[in-house]
Design an enzyme around this catalytic site. Sequence first.
Site, mmCIF file in Angstrom:
data_model
loop_
_atom_site.group_PDB
_atom_site.id
_atom_site.type_symbol
_atom_site.label_atom_id
_atom_site.label_comp_id
_atom_site.label_asym_id
_atom_site.label_seq_id
_atom_site.Cartn_x
_atom_site.Cartn_y
_atom_site.Cartn_z
ATOM 1 N N GLU A 189 0.846 -1.214 0.000
ATOM 2 C CA GLU A 189 0.000 0.000 0.000
ATOM 3 C C GLU A 189 0.883 1.266 0.000
ATOM 4 O OE1 GLU A 189 -2.262 0.363 3.650
ATOM 5 O OE2 GLU A 189 -3.672 1.782 2.766
ATOM 6 N N LYS A 244 -9.366 2.544 -2.228
ATOM 7 C CA LYS A 244 -9.707 2.015 -0.897
ATOM 8 C C LYS A 244 -11.053 2.559 -0.438
ATOM 9 C CE LYS A 244 -7.260 1.446 3.541
ATOM 10 N NZ LYS A 244 -5.987 1.813 4.218
ATOM 11 N N CYS A 279 -5.613 -3.113 2.687
ATOM 12 C CA CYS A 279 -5.335 -3.084 4.127
ATOM 13 C C CYS A 279 -6.589 -3.171 5.012
ATOM 14 C CB CYS A 279 -4.491 -1.844 4.417
ATOM 15 S SG CYS A 279 -3.438 -2.033 5.870
HETATM 16 N N1 LIG Z 1 -3.232 1.024 6.432
HETATM 17 C C1 LIG Z 1 -4.261 0.460 7.032
HETATM 18 O O1 LIG Z 1 -5.372 0.425 6.511
HETATM 19 C C2 LIG Z 1 -3.972 -0.159 8.366
HETATM 20 C C3 LIG Z 1 -5.118 -0.995 8.881
HETATM 21 C C4 LIG Z 1 -4.824 -1.522 10.249
HETATM 22 O O2 LIG Z 1 -3.737 -1.345 10.774
HETATM 23 C C5 LIG Z 1 -5.867 -2.254 10.962
HETATM 24 O O3 LIG Z 1 -5.593 -2.639 12.126
HETATM 25 O O4 LIG Z 1 -6.969 -2.458 10.432
#
Ligand SMILES: NC(=O)CCC(=O)C(=O)O
Length: 262
Positions: free
Chosen positions: A43, A112, A146
């Site tokens: 990402e 996203k 993510c």
């Molecule tokens: N960059 C992110 O979206 C991190 C997501 C994350 O750490 C989580 O715990 O969910």
Amino acid sequence: MEWKIACLQLDIAFGNPTENKQQVHKQFEQLRDEHPDVVILPELWSTGYDLTRLEEIADENGEKTKTLISQLARTYHTHIVAGSIAKKTNNGITNTMYIVNRHGEVVSEYSKVHLFQLMDEHLYLQAGDQLGLFTLDETSCAGVICYDIRFPEWIRVHTAKGAEILFVVAEWPLARLSHWRTLLQARAIENQCYVIACNRAGSDPNNVFAGHSLVIDPWGGIIAEADEHPGIVTATIDLKKVKEVRKKIPIFADRRPDLYHT
Ligand SMILES: NC(=O)CCC(=O)C(=O)O
């Protein structure tokens, strides 16, 4: 059909697209003799989470990124799930993934959908509202970013529409490594799909990141896992396995979506 997969678990230089592009070039060169079918990046791989400087360093309509990854795909004759980058649009900045095929054609983009407030994304980024489905070598795939993996209903929309491989690109902190592994394994088991998850390594001013990029089969078995250091994780996946698992326990036929109202 088998695919050789390579996840580039980069230690992303904070707010430094030039340095990050050099790293990516080096890693593709390192992979040259391995001839991977698909290469995955993490990402926000070109800027990291340097959110306060995104206005300055985000890629205008993703043009520079698209040119770079198309060239890489053609040079190394590989599909690329190009992590995500900060894309500057007329409506703000999005956290956007590009997918290019081995001919260098951009086949899809996904922004996203779930912004992660704990890392201030909601203050600097605009959320997407489109699915992350795409096709490579006639295989139906999905790409998410993510925090999206915490939303099983979002992943299910993709697999109910046929996705057999779920690509996840991330900057997931070490503090929640156990969530990362458990959520990814659960998404693979409940969707009976391959999960190919590329996280970053290293740290930035606010977080230490987990690494542990993973390749998980449709039965939930871990077939490759990185440690916390930067590097490349490779694995070979057999696409037949998805159909085998889905035949053995036919969850898609057994679903009762008519009852699933919240
Ligand atoms: N960059 C992110 O979206 C991190 C997501 C994350 O750490 C989580 O715990 O969910």
